[in-house]
Write a protein that holds these residues in place. Sequence first.
Motif, PDB file in Angstrom:
ATOM      1  N   SER A  42      34.541  16.562  -4.523  1.00  8.75           N
ATOM      2  CA  SER A  42      34.258  16.395  -5.935  1.00  8.75           C
ATOM      3  C   SER A  42      33.258  17.442  -6.420  1.00  8.75           C
ATOM      4  O   SER A  42      32.293  17.757  -5.731  1.00  8.75           O
ATOM      5  N   THR A  43      33.493  17.970  -7.597  1.00  7.99           N
ATOM      6  CA  THR A  43      32.558  18.938  -8.150  1.00  7.99           C
ATOM      7  C   THR A  43      31.258  18.268  -8.565  1.00  7.99           C
ATOM      8  O   THR A  43      30.202  18.895  -8.559  1.00  7.99           O
ATOM      9  N   GLU A  44      31.337  16.978  -8.886  1.00  5.54           N
ATOM     10  CA  GLU A  44      30.112  16.263  -9.228  1.00  5.54           C
ATOM     11  C   GLU A  44      29.183  16.195  -8.028  1.00  5.54           C
ATOM     12  O   GLU A  44      27.964  16.352  -8.150  1.00  5.54           O
ATOM     13  N   ASP A  45      29.757  15.991  -6.827  1.00  5.19           N
ATOM     14  CA  ASP A  45      28.944  15.961  -5.615  1.00  5.19           C
ATOM     15  C   ASP A  45      28.272  17.301  -5.392  1.00  5.19           C
ATOM     16  O   ASP A  45      27.105  17.368  -5.014  1.00  5.19           O
ATOM     17  N   GLU A  46      29.012  18.374  -5.626  1.00  2.00           N
ATOM     18  CA  GLU A  46      28.454  19.704  -5.434  1.00  2.00           C
ATOM     19  C   GLU A  46      27.300  19.949  -6.397  1.00  2.00           C
ATOM     20  O   GLU A  46      26.274  20.508  -6.020  1.00  2.00           O
ATOM     21  N   TRP A  47      27.452  19.536  -7.650  1.00  3.54           N
ATOM     22  CA  TRP A  47      26.380  19.730  -8.630  1.00  3.54           C
ATOM     23  C   TRP A  47      25.156  18.886  -8.263  1.00  3.54           C
ATOM     24  O   TRP A  47      24.022  19.299  -8.455  1.00  3.54           O
ATOM     25  N   GLU A  48      25.412  17.686  -7.727  1.00  7.94           N
ATOM     26  CA  GLU A  48      24.282  16.859  -7.316  1.00  7.94           C
ATOM     27  C   GLU A  48      23.531  17.503  -6.167  1.00  7.94           C
ATOM     28  O   GLU A  48      22.307  17.473  -6.106  1.00  7.94           O
ATOM     29  N   LYS A  49      24.286  18.120  -5.229  1.00  9.36           N
ATOM     30  CA  LYS A  49      23.636  18.808  -4.115  1.00  9.36           C
ATOM     31  C   LYS A  49      22.796  19.973  -4.628  1.00  9.36           C
ATOM     32  O   LYS A  49      21.682  20.204  -4.158  1.00  9.36           O
ATOM     33  N   SER A  64      21.480  20.301  -7.654  1.00  4.65           N
ATOM     34  CA  SER A  64      20.302  19.812  -8.372  1.00  4.65           C
ATOM     35  C   SER A  64      19.265  19.224  -7.404  1.00  4.65           C
ATOM     36  O   SER A  64      18.071  19.337  -7.646  1.00  4.65           O
ATOM     37  N   GLU A  65      19.698  18.605  -6.288  1.00  2.99           N
ATOM     38  CA  GLU A  65      18.752  18.110  -5.288  1.00  2.99           C
ATOM     39  C   GLU A  65      18.002  19.272  -4.654  1.00  2.99           C
ATOM     40  O   GLU A  65      16.789  19.213  -4.434  1.00  2.99           O
ATOM     41  N   ASN A  66      18.721  20.374  -4.358  1.00  5.22           N
ATOM     42  CA  ASN A  66      18.081  21.558  -3.793  1.00  5.22           C
ATOM     43  C   ASN A  66      17.080  22.174  -4.779  1.00  5.22           C
ATOM     44  O   ASN A  66      16.017  22.654  -4.384  1.00  5.22           O
ATOM     45  N   GLU A  67      17.437  22.165  -6.055  1.00  4.28           N
ATOM     46  CA  GLU A  67      16.532  22.693  -7.081  1.00  4.28           C
ATOM     47  C   GLU A  67      15.261  21.846  -7.154  1.00  4.28           C
ATOM     48  O   GLU A  67      14.156  22.371  -7.284  1.00  4.28           O
ATOM     49  N   ASN A  68      15.398  20.527  -7.077  1.00  3.12           N
ATOM     50  CA  ASN A  68      14.236  19.636  -7.124  1.00  3.12           C
ATOM     51  C   ASN A  68      13.341  19.843  -5.913  1.00  3.12           C
ATOM     52  O   ASN A  68      12.120  19.782  -6.013  1.00  3.12           O
ATOM     53  N   GLU A  69      13.935  20.066  -4.740  1.00  2.00           N
ATOM     54  CA  GLU A  69      13.145  20.287  -3.540  1.00  2.00           C
ATOM     55  C   GLU A  69      12.392  21.611  -3.617  1.00  2.00           C
ATOM     56  O   GLU A  69      11.277  21.737  -3.130  1.00  2.00           O
TER      57      GLU A  69
END
Length: 167
Positions: A150-157, A159-164
């Motif tokens: 899913s592309t939504e999963d990729e975007w969540e990954k 955004s999680e990397n950006e937050n970290e």
Amino acid sequence: MTSFVTNLWESIFTPGPTPTLLIATNVTFAALQIVLACLLFATWSIHFVVLSALCGGLWGSINWFAAELKVHQIQEEEKARRAKEAAPTPVTSEDSETEVEAATSTASLTRQESIAEAVSHEVEPIQQIGELKHRVVEETSSLGTKSGVSTEDEWEKVSENENEKDK
């Protein structure tokens, strides 16, 4: 002149090249060639020779295409006329069918038989080569069940990397 303009306007919405539209096209291209020739003699620029050659090629190709369409249209009309002449004569019967219904049903049966013959000769049975495999569903603890592609999963990954990175 007003009838020509009216016919020209109506021919724009008529499919195919109409005589009025072809006349207007030829007059327009002739006027463009005259303008290009005048500009050539006024400036002696090679650009107007090239533009004139392009204009002449386009003019010729439009007339060629219109002639080919006319030939094709004549051929189609000839095919329709031959098919009409070769159509079976209507069968009259004392049943409830009329002559038109009988001819229509005979023509449709003939058409269905020819289609069935063509399909039976052209279509081969498909052999099943392998089994279909179902996609494995990944489970993530915080978000429930999601697909692995899913592309939504990729975007969540992302955004999680950006937050970290921000921390």
